[in-house]
Design an enzyme around this catalytic site. Structure first.
Site, PDB file in Angstrom:
ATOM      1  N   ALA A 106      -5.818   2.165  -7.916  1.00  0.00           N
ATOM      2  CA  ALA A 106      -7.022   1.357  -7.815  1.00  0.00           C
ATOM      3  C   ALA A 106      -6.606  -0.168  -8.131  1.00  0.00           C
ATOM      4  O   ALA A 106      -7.497  -1.008  -7.717  1.00  0.00           O
ATOM      5  CB  ALA A 106      -8.251   1.820  -8.652  1.00  0.00           C
ATOM      6  N   ALA A 107      -5.621  -0.434  -9.083  1.00  0.00           N
ATOM      7  CA  ALA A 107      -5.379  -1.845  -9.621  1.00  0.00           C
ATOM      8  C   ALA A 107      -4.780  -2.861  -8.585  1.00  0.00           C
ATOM      9  O   ALA A 107      -3.752  -2.207  -7.783  1.00  0.00           O
ATOM     10  CB  ALA A 107      -4.538  -1.658 -10.640  1.00  0.00           C
ATOM     11  N   PRO A 108      -5.222  -3.896  -8.335  1.00  0.00           N
ATOM     12  CA  PRO A 108      -6.115  -4.656  -9.406  1.00  0.00           C
ATOM     13  C   PRO A 108      -7.459  -4.644  -9.096  1.00  0.00           C
ATOM     14  O   PRO A 108      -8.178  -5.356  -9.920  1.00  0.00           O
ATOM     15  CB  PRO A 108      -5.315  -6.205  -9.269  1.00  0.00           C
ATOM     16  CG  PRO A 108      -5.091  -6.332  -7.831  1.00  0.00           C
ATOM     17  CD  PRO A 108      -4.365  -4.894  -7.597  1.00  0.00           C
ATOM     18  N   GLY A 109      -7.804  -3.958  -8.124  1.00  0.00           N
ATOM     19  CA  GLY A 109      -9.334  -3.335  -8.294  1.00  0.00           C
ATOM     20  C   GLY A 109     -10.189  -4.132  -7.116  1.00  0.00           C
ATOM     21  O   GLY A 109     -11.440  -4.024  -7.161  1.00  0.00           O
ATOM     22  N   GLY A 110      -9.564  -4.491  -6.061  1.00  0.00           N
ATOM     23  CA  GLY A 110     -10.267  -5.358  -4.949  1.00  0.00           C
ATOM     24  C   GLY A 110     -11.267  -4.185  -4.517  1.00  0.00           C
ATOM     25  O   GLY A 110     -12.517  -4.607  -4.134  1.00  0.00           O
ATOM     26  N   LYS A 111     -10.938  -3.003  -4.145  1.00  0.00           N
ATOM     27  CA  LYS A 111     -11.730  -1.885  -3.567  1.00  0.00           C
ATOM     28  C   LYS A 111     -12.532  -1.530  -4.670  1.00  0.00           C
ATOM     29  O   LYS A 111     -13.518  -1.016  -4.397  1.00  0.00           O
ATOM     30  CB  LYS A 111     -10.709  -1.255  -2.813  1.00  0.00           C
ATOM     31  CG  LYS A 111      -9.914  -1.701  -1.816  1.00  0.00           C
ATOM     32  CD  LYS A 111      -8.787  -0.683  -1.184  1.00  0.00           C
ATOM     33  CE  LYS A 111      -7.871  -1.479  -0.262  1.00  0.00           C
ATOM     34  NZ  LYS A 111      -7.103  -2.431  -0.704  1.00  0.00           N
ATOM     35  N   ASP A 147      -1.235   8.922 -13.810  1.00  0.00           N
ATOM     36  CA  ASP A 147      -0.583   9.457 -12.557  1.00  0.00           C
ATOM     37  C   ASP A 147      -1.583  10.414 -11.701  1.00  0.00           C
ATOM     38  O   ASP A 147      -1.973  11.437 -11.926  1.00  0.00           O
ATOM     39  CB  ASP A 147       0.755  10.141 -12.819  1.00  0.00           C
ATOM     40  CG  ASP A 147       1.634  10.104 -11.506  1.00  0.00           C
ATOM     41  OD1 ASP A 147       1.126  10.302 -10.243  1.00  0.00           O
ATOM     42  OD2 ASP A 147       2.753   9.919 -11.736  1.00  0.00           O
ATOM     43  N   ASP A 159      -5.704   4.101  -1.535  1.00  0.00           N
ATOM     44  CA  ASP A 159      -4.945   3.099  -1.118  1.00  0.00           C
ATOM     45  C   ASP A 159      -3.578   3.285  -1.766  1.00  0.00           C
ATOM     46  O   ASP A 159      -3.016   2.539  -2.770  1.00  0.00           O
ATOM     47  CB  ASP A 159      -5.500   1.728  -1.783  1.00  0.00           C
ATOM     48  CG  ASP A 159      -4.869   0.518  -1.230  1.00  0.00           C
ATOM     49  OD1 ASP A 159      -4.373   0.457  -0.136  1.00  0.00           O
ATOM     50  OD2 ASP A 159      -5.284  -0.489  -1.795  1.00  0.00           O
ATOM     51  N   CYS A 176      -1.183  -0.982   3.058  1.00  0.00           N
ATOM     52  CA  CYS A 176      -1.042  -2.228   3.799  1.00  0.00           C
ATOM     53  C   CYS A 176       0.372  -2.242   4.241  1.00  0.00           C
ATOM     54  O   CYS A 176       1.214  -3.082   4.059  1.00  0.00           O
ATOM     55  CB  CYS A 176      -1.280  -3.245   2.770  1.00  0.00           C
ATOM     56  SG  CYS A 176      -0.226  -2.908   1.229  1.00  0.00           S
TER      57      CYS A 176
END
Ligand SMILES: C[S@@+](CC[C@H](N)C(=O)[O-])C[C@H]1O[C@@H](n2cnc3c(N)ncnc32)[C@H](O)[C@@H]1O
Length: 432
Positions: free
Chosen positions: A250-255, A296, A312, A365
């Site tokens: 998840a980091a840095p957390g845009g989604k 993890d 992601d 990405c």
């Protein structure tokens, strides 16, 4: 070597300290194979000693030079009988990129380059060469630079991309990499926003180089920086208010912020404490909430299944080259094999966390089909109770369909400044 007077960047009127730091960044990438983001964050690095303006200038110069190395080397070629030492070569490349790609005045860039070459002690004799070569090459008219070929991706990456998309598409992707990226903001609700162009998916697009912290709405947390392509995966998952959603990796957390802003109860999981610290800062600035777990994903077992999961996955990041031109110099083909094995394991874990009827968005990405289309096709073959489904999302064009999901490429929305490369698929677990 005498300590340069403007080492700290404060009062760096000649711009020498920023250029010196840019050269240190370029050398970290080209000679040491380090990521630019790591070199920038290094507290012992030259950039750390600069003030905010100097840092921004050093970073911009390093990015422009890395993007334009192919063109600079072509222009330098006829003027160099043999390859100069790396430090001198990079000084030449930086000055050419500054003049031809950024439009800097030639005399200032040449004088700075000669000063920097003189600082090199043993290489001081080469200052004359730097002066002579740059006097000629910086005087070339702009159209000579513009007509130079767009730099190629490295062969290990270019070959599979040509096989997947064809040569004209790869040339368009390379042109998008050279052009760089604008500043994209995700704006989930009301509040002050800067002037910008609204893209078909709602992303607000501003010119590159805008100082983020000075924009209206930054302090209020009305928006966050997120490439238009990176905003699509959470839109495809379409989280509903009150749904339990896991954001894996998840980091840095845009989604995470998109999911939380939609009203979902989000559990954000990432293995990196350092990156989770940035996620916490982002949530705090935007006033959004999520449960945060440092774990993890391969080991973590949730107490109850989720309505939806967004994965992601870590990847080659080859979809982000227009913002990270250091990647082609640092990434190696052998990195991809271990990443694809990890991605397959992460998908299997994510599926195990879904309730019957639950939804999974897998995304990377990456431009490589083995981290996108192939990965999802293989997951569907491994899991009989899983189906790929369609989604109706503003701006997500039907012609981007590729395999079981959507392929987003840097050459799409070319007239509006492009987008990062991504692969996104929406999968549903049977039952429910
Ligand atoms: C592509 S980035 C995530 C970007 C993020 N989703 C966003 O939108 O801001 C991939 C993340 O995966 C994390 N990661 C890699 N392997 C992991 C694992 N085994 N378990 C949990 N997180 C992992 C990395 O620390 C990194 O933050």
């Amino acid at each position: 070597m005498a300590a340069p007077k403007d080492r700290r960047g404060g009062g760096d009127t000649s711009g020498l300290a920023a250029r010196r730091a840019a050269l240190a960044l370029i050398s970290a990438v080209l000679e040491e194979g380090r990521l630019l983001s790591d070199a920038l964050a290094d507290p012992r690095g030259m950039v750390a000693a600069l003030d905010g303006q100097g840092r921004a200038r050093a970073q911009r110069l390093a990015l422009t030079t890395l993007r334009n190395i192919g063109r600079a080397d072509r222009m330098l070629g006829p003027h160099l009988r043999k390859r100069p030492p790396p430090a001198i070569h990079n000084i030449l490349r930086l000055a050419l990129a500054e003049v031809h790609a950024e439009g800097a005045a030639p005399h200032g860039a040449v004088d700075a380059a000669v000063s920097l070459a003189r600082e090199g002690g043993g290489a001081a004799a080469l200052a004359g060469l730097v002066n002579a070569v740059l006097r000629k090459t910086t005087a070339a008219p702009p159209e000579v630079w513009q007509k130079l070929p767009v730099p190629d991706l490295p062969k290990w990456l270019r070959r599979p991309l040509i096989a997947a998309y064809g040569k004209p598409a790869v040339e368009a992707i390379e042109a998008a990499h050279l052009a760089g990226a604008p500043l994209d903001l995700t704006v989930p609700g009301d509040g002050p926003v800067p002037e910008g162009e609204r893209l078909p998916n709602g992303t607000l697009r501003l010119a590159a180089g805008t100082q983020v912290t000075a924009l209206p709405g930054y302090a209020e947390g009305t928006w966050w920086v997120q490439d238009a392509a990176a905003a699509f995966p959470a839109m495809v998952l379409a989280p509903q208010p009150g749904e339990r959603v896991a954001d894996l990796c998840a980091a840095p957390g845009g989604k995470t912020m998109q999911l939380a802003a939609a009203g979902a109860q989000v559990t954000a999981v990432d293995v990196s404490e350092a990156r989770l610290a940035r996620l916490r800062e982002n949530l705090s600035r935007t006033g959004l909430e999520a449960e945060i777990l440092a774990a993890d994903v391969l080991d973590w077992v949730p107490a109850a299944p989720f309505d939806a999961v967004l994965l992601d996955a870590p990847c080659s990041a080859t979809g982000t080259i227009r913002r990270h031109p250091d990647l082609p110099f640092v990434k190696r083909p052998e990195d991809v094999g271990s990443l694809t094995r990890l991605q397959a394991q992460l998908i299997d874990r994510a599926i195990a966390m879904l309730r019957p009827g639950g939804r999974l968005v897998y995304c990377t990405c990456s431009l490589l089909p083995e981290e996108g289309e192939d990965q999802v096709t293989a997951a569907l073959a491994r899991h009989r109770g899983l189906r790929a489904v369609d989604a109706d999302v503003p701006g997500l064009a039907p012609e981007w369909r590729s395999g079981p999901g959507w392929r987003l490429r840097p050459d799409y929305w070319a007239g509006q400044g492009g987008m990062d490369g991504f692969y996104i698929a929406l999968l549903v677990r049977d039952g429910g």
